[in-house]
Scaffold this active site. Structure first.
Site, mmCIF file in Angstrom:
data_model
loop_
_atom_site.group_PDB
_atom_site.id
_atom_site.type_symbol
_atom_site.label_atom_id
_atom_site.label_comp_id
_atom_site.label_asym_id
_atom_site.label_seq_id
_atom_site.Cartn_x
_atom_site.Cartn_y
_atom_site.Cartn_z
ATOM 1 N N LYS A 201 134.168 -18.907 32.703
ATOM 2 C CA LYS A 201 135.017 -19.472 31.657
ATOM 3 C C LYS A 201 134.580 -20.902 31.347
ATOM 4 O O LYS A 201 134.697 -21.791 32.182
ATOM 5 C CB LYS A 201 136.495 -19.493 32.063
ATOM 6 C CG LYS A 201 137.389 -19.821 30.856
ATOM 7 C CD LYS A 201 138.829 -20.121 31.234
ATOM 8 C CE LYS A 201 139.038 -21.554 31.644
ATOM 9 N NZ LYS A 201 138.721 -22.550 30.602
ATOM 10 N N SER A 255 138.058 -31.845 37.034
ATOM 11 C CA SER A 255 138.800 -32.986 37.577
ATOM 12 C C SER A 255 139.234 -32.731 39.025
ATOM 13 O O SER A 255 139.463 -31.585 39.429
ATOM 14 C CB SER A 255 140.028 -33.261 36.720
ATOM 15 O OG SER A 255 140.898 -32.160 36.749
ATOM 16 N N GLY A 259 140.949 -29.459 40.661
ATOM 17 C CA GLY A 259 140.235 -28.928 41.824
ATOM 18 C C GLY A 259 141.160 -28.713 43.011
ATOM 19 O O GLY A 259 141.093 -27.686 43.703
ATOM 20 N N GLU A 276 133.342 -28.962 42.580
ATOM 21 C CA GLU A 276 132.499 -30.089 42.156
ATOM 22 C C GLU A 276 133.395 -30.984 41.309
ATOM 23 O O GLU A 276 133.724 -30.617 40.185
ATOM 24 C CB GLU A 276 131.361 -29.493 41.314
ATOM 25 C CG GLU A 276 130.299 -30.455 40.998
ATOM 26 C CD GLU A 276 129.711 -30.961 42.260
ATOM 27 O OE1 GLU A 276 129.852 -32.164 42.480
ATOM 28 O OE2 GLU A 276 129.164 -30.159 43.034
ATOM 29 N N CYS A 310 130.005 -36.805 35.968
ATOM 30 C CA CYS A 310 130.721 -36.911 37.242
ATOM 31 C C CYS A 310 130.116 -37.979 38.139
ATOM 32 O O CYS A 310 130.824 -38.598 38.917
ATOM 33 C CB CYS A 310 130.771 -35.556 37.943
ATOM 34 S SG CYS A 310 129.171 -34.790 38.150
ATOM 35 N N GLU A 405 138.791 -42.684 37.985
ATOM 36 C CA GLU A 405 137.689 -42.180 37.156
ATOM 37 C C GLU A 405 138.082 -42.318 35.680
ATOM 38 O O GLU A 405 139.091 -41.764 35.254
ATOM 39 C CB GLU A 405 137.415 -40.707 37.481
ATOM 40 C CG GLU A 405 136.292 -40.124 36.642
ATOM 41 C CD GLU A 405 135.907 -38.706 37.062
ATOM 42 O OE1 GLU A 405 136.778 -37.824 37.059
ATOM 43 O OE2 GLU A 405 134.720 -38.499 37.385
HETATM 44 P P1 NAI Z 1 140.037 -30.182 33.807
HETATM 45 O O1 NAI Z 1 139.671 -30.317 35.223
HETATM 46 O O2 NAI Z 1 141.471 -29.945 33.460
HETATM 47 O O3 NAI Z 1 139.178 -28.989 33.126
HETATM 48 C C1 NAI Z 1 137.994 -28.438 33.647
HETATM 49 C C2 NAI Z 1 138.034 -26.933 33.573
HETATM 50 O O4 NAI Z 1 139.120 -26.451 34.352
HETATM 51 C C3 NAI Z 1 138.252 -26.355 32.172
HETATM 52 O O5 NAI Z 1 137.470 -25.178 32.036
HETATM 53 C C4 NAI Z 1 139.719 -25.974 32.183
HETATM 54 O O6 NAI Z 1 140.002 -24.927 31.290
HETATM 55 C C5 NAI Z 1 139.917 -25.538 33.611
HETATM 56 N N1 NAI Z 1 141.298 -25.628 34.113
HETATM 57 C C6 NAI Z 1 142.240 -26.541 33.783
HETATM 58 N N2 NAI Z 1 143.393 -26.279 34.434
HETATM 59 C C7 NAI Z 1 143.187 -25.190 35.202
HETATM 60 C C8 NAI Z 1 143.992 -24.440 36.108
HETATM 61 N N3 NAI Z 1 145.263 -24.773 36.353
HETATM 62 N N4 NAI Z 1 143.450 -23.366 36.733
HETATM 63 C C9 NAI Z 1 142.164 -23.021 36.500
HETATM 64 N N5 NAI Z 1 141.359 -23.690 35.640
HETATM 65 C C10 NAI Z 1 141.849 -24.768 35.000
HETATM 66 O O7 NAI Z 1 139.499 -31.478 33.065
HETATM 67 P P2 NAI Z 1 140.034 -32.147 31.688
HETATM 68 O O8 NAI Z 1 141.524 -32.035 31.618
HETATM 69 O O9 NAI Z 1 139.264 -31.576 30.584
HETATM 70 O O10 NAI Z 1 139.607 -33.667 31.893
HETATM 71 C C11 NAI Z 1 140.446 -34.592 32.580
HETATM 72 C C12 NAI Z 1 139.629 -35.529 33.434
HETATM 73 O O11 NAI Z 1 138.928 -34.779 34.414
HETATM 74 C C13 NAI Z 1 138.521 -36.286 32.737
HETATM 75 O O12 NAI Z 1 138.993 -37.431 32.113
HETATM 76 C C14 NAI Z 1 137.589 -36.600 33.866
HETATM 77 O O13 NAI Z 1 138.026 -37.742 34.553
HETATM 78 C C15 NAI Z 1 137.719 -35.407 34.760
HETATM 79 N N6 NAI Z 1 136.606 -34.448 34.566
HETATM 80 C C16 NAI Z 1 135.602 -34.439 35.479
HETATM 81 C C17 NAI Z 1 134.514 -33.605 35.307
HETATM 82 C C18 NAI Z 1 133.393 -33.605 36.279
HETATM 83 O O14 NAI Z 1 132.311 -33.151 35.955
HETATM 84 N N7 NAI Z 1 133.601 -34.042 37.481
HETATM 85 C C19 NAI Z 1 134.395 -32.738 34.134
HETATM 86 C C20 NAI Z 1 135.542 -32.767 33.255
HETATM 87 C C21 NAI Z 1 136.589 -33.619 33.476
#
Ligand code: NAI
Ligand code: MG
Length: 501
Positions: A201, A255, A259, A276, A310, A405
């Site tokens: 996904k 995030s 995670g 990750e 990240c 972050e």
């Molecule tokens: P997020 O962690 O919410 O989204 C990442 C993925 O997780 C997306 O595919 C989303 O659909 C999925 N997801 C969200 N909630 C979920 C749940 N309850 N169960 C399963 N999957 C779920 O990240 P978001 O909200 O887009 O960004 C927020 C902050 O996260 C950013 O500002 C940044 O600080 C951090 N982030 C870090 C990343 C990294 O590579 N370490 C990548 C993206 C965001």
């Protein structure tokens, strides 16, 4: 820096191929077929360079998720993938890498349109990186083996003991929006090499390249159900994937907050989990550096991909004897990083991925100013979702801009005096993903590499990532390692067989 305000931010026209792709009916990729969702819900696709809605993707329902998981389950259980000769699996994976390269230009454009990153960057980094993960992992299909082990308490020859490496099973792989295609391929490659099947996904903000990848998966010749791609929201579709009883392993990049939630949800059935997550990576600049060479490197460590990385080098610690010169050198790179539309051939930095991310980053900058930080460079948004490359100084470890972050083109700069002090400061964080050390002194470099608690330490470079080298986080930056041999082993169980002779 004044010329930044005069940049014309007009997104060039999309190619005919991209327009045709965007006009496709929103569907899901299950069992090697494009299928309709069980309901009509969709998610808008937005071009962050313009803020315009340019298409729609499916917002998968619970029934859609179940259908994809059951397709992966059937494909795993009958051995149509894990039962193939490793050479056959390797060959199909390499065909997929070839197809990614053959379609590189279109994939780079779709990534640029969807994420906002410059197409030139997507073409130089994301797309070749995606192909290299698959190429490298393809080789492991034939190279991860168990071993014959002589038991400790039994006489030689009495017992035959050995281990087998077996695929974990059905994987739920959830990826973020900052490197959509690269993360998708980084996830599926080790799973496929291990013999697993998967439901992938992409993030709701950036689904296009994962869908285009699905076309290529079908074309490469994977048996049906081995890779399924579904689009949808995290709290619904993603959550369903994580909790699904037929899923054996969850792999997530995103995030730290989500995670942790995923780890808790997966615990119910003790699914295997690799995570990750976020970071607040320190960059340490020692007094002996060549400032002219270091400053642009340190600027790139934070401004690449608009800081939405990240491992972004978001906390700069420069020795007091070079602090001012390093900041001056970084400021000189501002015109290079001036944000432009993603399809502008001159762009090195694009807008942030979404309004949400833009507002979040601007909120941090405002909080930093309120807390007393001074803006050395940038600190503003010229228009839309664009944020100018920003350096904040006069910060302290209590400020949110130093602790949290930001995930934008914002670096906090601090001075230091001695080595022990800087190692302590570098480790003063809940994260531990990456770190950079800039120095000509090899001894200092290796000493600091040992002291900094991070999954990867770079010397005189930053964010250099290679599929053969393990990657992952200490502390709240993650769980487990991806890439390298560890990456494929994270998709395998070890079975012990003991036979009395
Ligand atoms: P997020 O962690 O919410 O989204 C990442 C993925 O997780 C997306 O595919 C989303 O659909 C999925 N997801 C969200 N909630 C979920 C749940 N309850 N169960 C399963 N999957 C779920 O990240 P978001 O909200 O887009 O960004 C927020 C902050 O996260 C950013 O500002 C940044 O600080 C951090 N982030 C870090 C990343 C990294 O590579 N370490 C990548 C993206 C965001
Ligand atoms: Mg979220």
């Amino acid at each position: 820096m004044n010329d930044m305000a005069t940049i014309s931010r007009v997104q060039p026209e999309y190619s005919a191929a991209a327009k045709a792709f965007l006009a496709r009916k929103p569907q899901l990729f299950i069992n090697n077929e494009w299928v309709d969702s069980s309901h009509g819900a969709t998610i808008d696709v937005e071009d962050p360079s313009t803020g315009k809605i340019i298409g729609k993707v499916v917002d998968a329902s619970d029934r859609d998720v179940d259908r994809a998981v059951m397709a992966a389950r059937a494909a795993f259980d009958d051995g149509r993938w894990s039962g193939l000769p490793p050479m056959a699996r390797e060959r199909i994976m390499i065909r997929l890498a070839d197809l990614i390269e053959a379609n590189a230009d279109e994939l780079a454009e779709l990534e640029a349109i969807d994420n906002g990153k410059p197409k030139t960057m997507a073409g130089a980094v994301d797309v070749p990186g995606a192909a290299s993960h698959i190429r490298f992992m393809a080789g492991w299909a034939s190279k991860v083996n168990g071993e014959v082990i002589q038991p400790y308490t039994m006489p030689e020859g009495a017992v035959f003991g050995y281990t087998r490496k077996e695929p974990v099973g059905v994987c739920a792989q959830i990826v973020p929006w900052n490197f959509p295609l690269l993360m998708a391929c980084l996830k599926i490659a080790p799973a496929l090499a291990a013999g697993c099947t998967t439901v992938l996904k992409p993030a709701e903000q950036t689904s296009l390249t994962a869908l285009r990848l699905a076309d290529l998966i079908a074309e490469a010749g994977f048996p049906a159900g081995v890779v399924n791609v579904i689009t949808g929201n995290g709290h619904t579709a993603g959550d369903r994937m994580v909790k699904h009883p037929e899923v054996d392993k969850v792999a997530f990049t995103g995030s730290t907050e989500i995670g942790k939630l995923i780890n808790r949800n997966a615990t119910e059935s003790l699914k295997r989990v690799t995570l990750e997550l976020g970071g607040k990576s320190p960059v340490v600049v020692m007094p002996d550096v060549d400032v002219a060479a270091t400053a642009p490197g340190v600027a790139g460590a934070i401004f690449f991909n608009s800081g939405q990385v990240c491992v972004a080098g978001s906390r700069l610690y420069a020795h007091k004897s070079v602090f001012d010169q390093v900041l001056e050198g970084m400021a000189e790179t501002a015109p290079f990083w001036a944000p432009r539309p993603s399809l502008d051939p001159e762009a090195h930095m694009g807008p942030l991925v979404s309004k949400e991310q833009h507002d979040r980053v601007m909120g941090y900058i405002e909080a930093g100013k309120r807390d007393g930080a001074s803006v050395v460079m940038g600190g503003d948004s010229p228009e839309g979702y664009y944020v100018n490359p920003t350096i904040l100084a006069d910060v302290n470890p209590q400020m949110s801009v130093v602790r949290e972050e930001i995930f934008g083109p914002v670096v906090v700069a601090q001075r230091f005096d001695d080595l022990d002090e800087v190692a302590k400061e570098a480790n003063n964080t809940c994260y531990g993903l990456g770190a950079g050390v800039w120095t000509k002194d090899v001894s200092t470099l290796h000493k600091l590499a040992g002291k900094i608690k991070a999954g990867t330490v770079w010397g005189n470079c930053h964010a250099m990532i290679d599929t053969a080298l393990p990657f992952g986080g200490y502390k709240e930056s993650g769980l487990g390692r991806e890439q390298g041999r560890q990456g494929v082993e994270a998709y395998m169980e070890t079975k012990t067989v003991i036979v009395q002779l």
